[in-house]
Design an enzyme around this catalytic site. Structure first.
Site, short mmCIF file in Angstrom:
data_model
loop_
_atom_site.label_atom_id
_atom_site.label_comp_id
_atom_site.label_asym_id
_atom_site.label_seq_id
_atom_site.Cartn_x
_atom_site.Cartn_y
_atom_site.Cartn_z
N TYR A 120 0.77 -1.20 -0.05
CA TYR A 120 0.09 -0.03 -0.08
C TYR A 120 0.86 1.20 -0.02
O TYR A 120 0.75 2.00 -0.92
CB TYR A 120 -0.95 -0.08 1.08
CG TYR A 120 -1.81 1.12 1.26
CD1 TYR A 120 -3.10 1.12 0.20
CD2 TYR A 120 -1.75 2.00 2.15
CE1 TYR A 120 -3.72 2.29 0.05
CE2 TYR A 120 -2.71 3.17 2.00
CZ TYR A 120 -3.80 3.46 1.32
OH TYR A 120 -4.43 4.58 1.12
N GLU A 413 -20.96 16.91 -4.89
CA GLU A 413 -21.67 17.43 -3.57
C GLU A 413 -21.80 19.03 -3.66
O GLU A 413 -23.06 19.21 -2.90
CB GLU A 413 -20.25 16.88 -2.60
CG GLU A 413 -20.44 15.31 -2.45
CD GLU A 413 -19.46 15.09 -1.63
OE1 GLU A 413 -19.27 13.87 -1.03
OE2 GLU A 413 -18.59 15.92 -1.18
N ASP A 530 -9.70 -23.99 -42.26
CA ASP A 530 -8.80 -22.89 -42.41
C ASP A 530 -7.69 -23.47 -42.91
O ASP A 530 -7.65 -25.04 -43.08
CB ASP A 530 -8.35 -22.08 -41.20
CG ASP A 530 -7.06 -21.34 -41.24
OD1 ASP A 530 -7.25 -20.48 -42.43
OD2 ASP A 530 -6.23 -21.40 -40.63
N ASP A 717 -7.13 -21.75 -36.69
CA ASP A 717 -5.74 -21.50 -35.61
C ASP A 717 -5.46 -20.29 -35.12
O ASP A 717 -4.81 -19.89 -34.38
CB ASP A 717 -4.63 -22.00 -36.35
CG ASP A 717 -4.02 -21.10 -37.45
OD1 ASP A 717 -4.62 -20.52 -38.30
OD2 ASP A 717 -2.77 -20.90 -37.29
#
Length: 774
Positions: A120, A413, A530, A717
């Site tokens: 922290y 606020e 593919d 793929d």
């Protein structure tokens, strides 16, 4: 949170506190609510993050919620000393856990002190927080040691979350302290619905790429189903980092992490409007308002600022701007003042920052003040809640000027506090996330002192009619986009995004026995393959990838079976497919990712070019040429409906990969966002093609032509093949009754929408050989 050694009580002189505009007492009357206590513990709420807590609390009405978090600091109530975590006994831990679980449905994590500080105070506050606000960390910071602690704490959280997880739960991770947690949880809980919300800004790749652990952090974040930010710009910066650092493709749906789409969300946080309104109407607020007006005079225009004293909060720029305002508009000297309240910041305030603020304040007061008038009143302290809302309520102008900020809830606020008072205007930095929401405010560049000075004058002379009009717009936004709205939107969008993904985690190996049984039992079969990487191995030179004898034999036998419809769907040009495979009877061929289609048993090739605007090719060619000239060994392949830049043969492979990311970012910023085209990130290639043409459209076409088919095998793929898998997944979700076998060729860790995998094209060819011999 305190450990109860003894109980202390004291009673301040309530009347004297209420009468003071801003209390200078070292310890003011606490307005924090009691959160619960036992004989051993007393809970106290931390300052800040009220909007986040209010939003999460609002979810309790709809969802059973469980909070998991670190205890934070533990204090001894007898002397207010910090209690080391390792001294908390097991019995005390169980007592606290029981209290938190019973009172608030919370699970505490006791982070050991030896890693808690590095996580922290170290990595979060000294590395990540500055970086996310465009400030580089100090050279004295031990980034490597702090990183180890950061990783360890994230691992602690992952274990605790996984211990309490139940199937169907929604997991939401909040902020930069836990950026590794989503991927750690993904490894432990592959199918969990995980969201991540970043409360801070997110910086551009020019800054973020300076971080040594940039890849680890981005990969950690991409373990989420949905990563959300305060603004579109922050989300755009994140996607650019994923492109330039990880090489991932950005699509309208989100970040394509090798087949799995991680959604991006923009969810500006709101506030608990009713709670703020109640605080504004507390009994202690009105006496404070009267005290402020009494002290400074009823005719004094009061400009209010309230910030943490961090380098990025723009306090110095605000003071300089106010000085320029008094210089440019001397008629306001003696008629307008600034009350600036600062509190300790997230990072330790450099002594020179506080000293510089004091120096500017003294200079302004010396040059423009008098015995009767002090232009700036600076209070560097925490203030009482009643004092805070009294300041917001009496302000004639609110001045908010951060240099970089997430969502500045003070401005929200302020709007609520002004509902029953003056409906005063707001000046807001363009570098806050809130600027995108409060468009009725005066938006300024805090570095432009003259602009801020002009904005102050504009607001002070603004007519009541314009104030009311602007306030009405801001108030409507604040009251509609509340903290509750934010939290419910986060959950709704996460559920929506997660529902689009079929699975996470390793892809299981193809069940060959089951495939054989279902193949033999089906009367009508659709087979889609593919070419490069699926039927043949990837070759350094594309022209070397000619089909092997086994591949040709398998295709011939599959096509000879009247129960089969076989299509090779490739990115190759149609001429090459016809040259190598065109002689096989009943084989369908589709080149350039679906741009050209020759149906099985037909000789005519259908072109989709007539339906597509190809004018974009000149712009893309210019970008590709730029990077080809600067990347030795790379080359451009021109197709009828696409352009492909190859860097497989680049003289320096690492530089080629770096240039590819730069090129991809260049295209996404300048071309892709403006034209109906998309980038396909292949194996050492970048291809640009129209969005309306892809392999998935071929699947739709063939399936619609053969509604009686009961078996579908689809193999590919790379990312271009995910279009086929995505179409099949969507068809299944809408009631497709056929047995579907989507197979990705590659390692099981490869993120994909396919349900099965095979390691190599050689293995897949042997499986086809087994089917044909049945």
């Amino acid at each position: 949170m305190g450990r109860r050694e003894s109980t202390l009580s004291s009673q301040s002189n309530r009347n004297s506190l209420d009468a003071a505009p801003i209390s200078q007492l070292a310890k003011r009357r606490s307005t924090l609510p009691a959160l619960g206590q036992t004989e051993q513990w007393e809970l106290a709420q931390r300052r800040g993050h009220s909007a986040m807590y209010a939003g999460i609390d609002s979810l309790k009405d709809t969802y059973p919620t469980l909070y998991i978090g670190a205890t934070g600091n533990i204090y001894c109530l007898s002397n207010n000393a910090t209690v080391p975590t390792n001294t908390v006994s097991e019995q005390e831990r169980e007592s606290l856990t029981g209290l938190l679980r019973s009172k608030h449905n919370m699970i505490p994590i006791f982070v050991p002190d030896n890693i808690g500080y590095g996580h922290y105070e170290g990595y979060c506050k000294q590395v990540l927080w500055p970086l996310l606000h465009y400030v580089m960390w100090s050279e004295t910071v031990d980034e490597k040691k702090y990183w180890e602690d950061y990783e360890a704490v994230n691992r602690l959280f992952a274990k605790e979350v996984a211990k309490h997880y139940e199937d169907g739960d929604i997991i939401y991770v909040h902020d930069y302290h836990l950026l590794l947690l989503p991927q750690m949880l993904r490894e432990m809980l592959p199918n969990a619905r995980i969201g991540l919300f970043i409360h801070t800004p997110f910086v551009s790749s020019e800054i973020f790429r300076c971080l040594p652990r940039r890849r680890d952090i981005l990969m950690g974040m991409l373990g989420s189903n949905l990563v959300s930010f305060q603004t579109y710009n922050y989300a755009r910066h994140f996607s650019s980092n994923c492109t330039r650092i990880l090489g991932y493709e950005f699509t309208p749906a989100g970040i394509d992490t090798n087949g799995t789409i991680v959604g991006l969300g923009v969810h500006p946080i709101g506030i608990d409007v009713q709670r703020v309104r109640n605080h504004c109407h507390r009994p202690g607020v009105q006496p404070k308002m009267k005290a402020i007006r009494s002290k400074y005079g009823m005719n004094m225009k009061i400009i209010v600022g309230r910030d943490k004293l961090d380098p990025v909060k723009g306090v110095l720029q605000k003071l300089e701007s106010f000085e320029q305002f008094l210089n440019a508009y001397p008629e306001w000297i003696g008629r307008a003042m600034l009350i600036q309240v600062t509190s300790p910041g997230v990072v330790d305030c450099p002594p020179r920052l506080e000293a510089k603020a004091t120096e500017i304040v003294n200079r302004i007061n010396s040059n423009y003040g008098s015995l009767e008038f002090q232009p700036v009143h600076h209070y560097h302290q925490h203030i009482d809640r009643d004092e805070y809302y009294a300041l917001l309520s009496v302000a004639d102008v609110m001045l908010v000027t951060p240099l970089s900020d997430g969502m500045n809830t003070t401005s929200l606020e302020f709007v609520v506090a002004q509902e029953k008072t003056k409906q005063s205007p707001l000046i807001l930095s363009e570098f806050t996330g809130t600027a995108g929401s409060l468009s009725a405010a005066e938006i300024v560049n805090p570095y432009d002192y003259a602009q801020v000075a002009d904005a102050l004058h504009t607001c002070l002379v603004m007519s009541d009619e314009e104030k009311q009009q602007r306030f009405k717009q801001s108030d409507a936004m604040v009251n509609s986009h509340t903290a509750s709205y934010w939290a419910h939107s986060l959950v709704h969008d996460l559920v929506t995004v997660a529902a689009k993904e079929t699975h996470w985690g390793p892809t299981p190996e193809l069940d060959v026995d089951r495939l054989q049984i279902e193949y033999d039992g089906s009367h009508k079969r659709l087979l889609f393959f593919d070419y490069d990487g699926t039927l043949t191995p990837i070759c350094t030179k594309p022209e070397d990838a000619i089909p092997s004898a086994l591949t040709l034999k398998n295709l011939e036998l599959l096509c000879a079976d009247p129960h089969n419809t076989v299509m090779v769907v490739s990115g190759r040009d149609q001429a090459t497919l016809e040259k190598w495979l065109g002689h096989i009877p009943q084989l369908g061929l589709s080149g350039e990712h679906g741009c050209f289609i020759r149906d099985p048993g037909r000789t005519q090739t259908i072109s989709m070019l007539d339906q597509v605007d190809m004018s974009w090719k000149d712009d893309v060619m210019e970008v590709f040429r730029y990077y080809t000239e600067r990347t030795p060994g790379s080359f451009i392949e021109t197709k009828k409906c696409a352009l492909t830049w190859h860097y497989r043969t680049a003289e320096d492979p690492k530089f080629g990969a770096f240039q590819a990311k730069e090129c991809q970012n260049h295209l996404e910023q300048s071309i892709i966002s403006k034209l109906p085209v998309e980038i396909l990130v292949g194996k050492k290639t970048l291809e640009v093609r129209p969005t309306s043409i892809n392999k998935g459209e071929v699947i739709k076409r063939v399936v619609s032509q053969h509604p009686d088919a009961s078996f579908i095998l689809c193999a590919g793929d790379d990312k271009t093949d995910e279009d086929m898998f995505r179409v099949l997944v969507n068809m299944k979700s809408k009631g497709l009754t056929q047995l579907v076998f989507p197979v990705i060729i590659g390692p099981p860790e490869k993120r994909t929408l396919a349900v099965w995998h095979m390691e190599t094209s050689q293995q897949f060819n042997h499986i086809l050989e087994t089917l044909t011999n049945s």
